[in-house]
Design an enzyme around this catalytic site. Structure first.
Site, PDB file in Angstrom:
ATOM      1  N   GLU A 128     -11.057 -19.314  27.912  1.00 53.49           N
ATOM      2  CA  GLU A 128     -11.619 -20.505  28.567  1.00 53.49           C
ATOM      3  C   GLU A 128     -10.501 -21.411  29.105  1.00 53.49           C
ATOM      4  O   GLU A 128     -10.654 -22.034  30.160  1.00 53.49           O
ATOM      5  CB  GLU A 128     -12.505 -21.229  27.546  1.00 53.49           C
ATOM      6  CG  GLU A 128     -13.274 -22.421  28.057  1.00 53.49           C
ATOM      7  CD  GLU A 128     -14.433 -22.093  28.980  1.00 53.49           C
ATOM      8  OE1 GLU A 128     -14.268 -21.234  29.870  1.00 53.49           O
ATOM      9  OE2 GLU A 128     -15.487 -22.727  28.860  1.00 53.49           O
ATOM     10  N   THR A 181     -12.927 -29.095  39.661  1.00 51.28           N
ATOM     11  CA  THR A 181     -12.758 -29.552  38.281  1.00 51.28           C
ATOM     12  C   THR A 181     -11.797 -30.742  38.251  1.00 51.28           C
ATOM     13  O   THR A 181     -12.000 -31.698  37.501  1.00 51.28           O
ATOM     14  CB  THR A 181     -12.210 -28.394  37.408  1.00 51.28           C
ATOM     15  OG1 THR A 181     -13.003 -27.248  37.700  1.00 51.28           O
ATOM     16  CG2 THR A 181     -12.301 -28.689  35.929  1.00 51.28           C
TER      17      THR A 181
HETATM   18  P1  ADP Z   1     -18.128 -22.801  34.858  1.00 49.74           P
HETATM   19  O1  ADP Z   1     -18.218 -24.247  34.423  1.00 49.74           O
HETATM   20  O2  ADP Z   1     -19.343 -22.367  35.609  1.00 49.74           O
HETATM   21  O3  ADP Z   1     -17.722 -21.879  33.742  1.00 49.74           O
HETATM   22  P2  ADP Z   1     -15.436 -22.952  35.558  1.00 49.74           P
HETATM   23  O4  ADP Z   1     -14.974 -23.847  36.664  1.00 49.74           O
HETATM   24  O5  ADP Z   1     -15.199 -23.347  34.139  1.00 49.74           O
HETATM   25  O6  ADP Z   1     -16.970 -22.689  35.843  1.00 49.74           O
HETATM   26  O7  ADP Z   1     -14.782 -21.506  35.697  1.00 49.74           O
HETATM   27  C1  ADP Z   1     -14.727 -20.844  36.884  1.00 49.74           C
HETATM   28  C2  ADP Z   1     -13.268 -20.518  37.231  1.00 49.74           C
HETATM   29  O8  ADP Z   1     -12.756 -19.519  36.324  1.00 49.74           O
HETATM   30  C3  ADP Z   1     -13.174 -19.942  38.608  1.00 49.74           C
HETATM   31  O9  ADP Z   1     -11.990 -20.457  39.200  1.00 49.74           O
HETATM   32  C4  ADP Z   1     -13.013 -18.454  38.376  1.00 49.74           C
HETATM   33  O10 ADP Z   1     -12.292 -17.813  39.412  1.00 49.74           O
HETATM   34  C5  ADP Z   1     -12.257 -18.389  37.068  1.00 49.74           C
HETATM   35  N1  ADP Z   1     -12.534 -17.135  36.346  1.00 49.74           N
HETATM   36  C6  ADP Z   1     -11.636 -16.209  35.945  1.00 49.74           C
HETATM   37  N2  ADP Z   1     -12.255 -15.189  35.299  1.00 49.74           N
HETATM   38  C7  ADP Z   1     -13.564 -15.477  35.298  1.00 49.74           C
HETATM   39  C8  ADP Z   1     -14.706 -14.805  34.794  1.00 49.74           C
HETATM   40  N3  ADP Z   1     -14.620 -13.621  34.195  1.00 49.74           N
HETATM   41  N4  ADP Z   1     -15.902 -15.405  34.945  1.00 49.74           N
HETATM   42  C9  ADP Z   1     -16.003 -16.601  35.568  1.00 49.74           C
HETATM   43  N5  ADP Z   1     -14.978 -17.289  36.075  1.00 49.74           N
HETATM   44  C10 ADP Z   1     -13.750 -16.736  35.946  1.00 49.74           C
END
Ligand code: ADP
Length: 307
Positions: A128, A181
């Protein structure tokens, strides 16, 4: 067992007054993943469907959390990961958390469950952190434990499971806009007044009590965020209109999911959740913003094995 197929659920974090600590797990949306043991050592992502995400283990949250566990477990095998992504990254319902959780949950099952749920959350936090630049567990904990969770502290990690009232439903709308973000962070106040802090922690306390006692009226009186929402709602067009319509239609509360742009409501019973879905849809259908909307029962189980 050498291969496992799992469902890793979407989650709502920052539950109104519970900014950064309270989350809950959804039933209606989630990713599927296949985790496979291999003779060759190491972690490989071999297939991604649904969204364009990195295959490099170190650049994908599923790979980073898997590596954290792998380094600790030092197993005599490797793992392949397939990701069938259904939760849109960046939508605010824990897309990255679902991937971070799925890989470690699947590997743990294939290794004969050496780790407990809190330990799995610790590994998933490493993944995360790749997406959000900081280790936090407010989406991971509900995905792993199910239901409502409160992250009491991250260092040391201390997660509390909170009971879920039987008739509680969530309606979640995802307006198709992008919120960076960094913008969602920068807009937050650096200081808050003692008066506001007192109201907010009174609401967190009463919300937790209301969840324990299935007191829907108290959930309604507690589901408020007077600290974060006034700032972050500025990034979500028509937030006030959606909230007004949802509360009028019987929502117990309406707030930003994660750091947005998704907006969630909680309500008692499916019928009210359906009415809320209709009125929220109406607000955005009068604009030029596309949206998805879902009704979900609270998922009390969390991540699970499909086959
Ligand atoms: P959410 O709040 O929907 O989880 P985030 O902004 O926390 O969205 O996470 C999305 C970011 O993480 C994007 O930049 C994405 O490219 C990156 N990322 C890397 N690997 C993954 C994955 N397996 N699944 C989702 N997002 C990913």
């Amino acid at each position: 067992m050498t291969e496992i197929k799992i469902f890793s659920p979407a989650t709502v974090a920052n539950v109104a007054c519970g900014f950064d600590v309270l989350g809950f797990c959804l039933d209606s949306q989630g990713d599927e993943m296949i985790i496979r043991k291999t003779k060759e050592k190491g972690i490989k992502i071999t297939h991604i469907e649904g969204f364009d995400l990195p295959y490099e283990t170190e650049k994908n949250v599923a790979g980073v959390s898997a590596l954290a566990m792998y380094k600790n477990a030092k197993p005599d095998c490797g793992f392949e990961i397939e990701i069938y992504k259904r939760i849109k990254p960046g939508s605010g319902i824990g897309s990255s958390a679902a991937s971070a959780v799925g890989s470690v949950f699947g590997m743990n099952e294939l290794l004969g469950k050496p780790y407990n749920k809190t330990q799995l959350t610790c590994f998933a936090m490493k993944g995360e952190a790749l997406a959000s630049k900081s280790e936090h567990a407010d989406n991971l904990a509900p995905a792993i434990f199910g239901g409502f969770t409160l992250v009491k502290s991250t260092l040391p990690l201390d997660i509390i499971q909170i009971p879920t009232p039987q008739d509680l439903y969530a309606t979640i709308i995802h307006p198709q806009i992008e919120i960076k973000t960094s913008d969602a962070r920068e807009i937050l106040p650096k200081n808050i007044s003692l008066k506001d802090a007192i109201s907010q922690w009174a609401n967190v306390g009463s919300l937790v009590h209301a969840l324990h006692t299935s007191d829907y009226k108290l959930i309604h009186r507690s589901l408020q965020d007077i600290i974060i929402e006034p700032y972050r709602k500025q990034l979500i067009p028509f937030f006030d209109d959606v909230k007004f319509a949802a509360i009028k239609a019987g929502a117990l509360g309406c707030a930003i999911s994660g750091s947005g742009p998704s907006i969630f409501t909680l309500s008692k019973g499916k019928e009210i959740a359906q009415n809320i879905k209709d009125v929220m849809s109406l607000v955005y259908s009068k604009t030029n913003i596309d949206f998805d909307i879902h009704i979900s029962k609270i998922n009390t189980r969390g991540v699970k094995i499909l086959s």
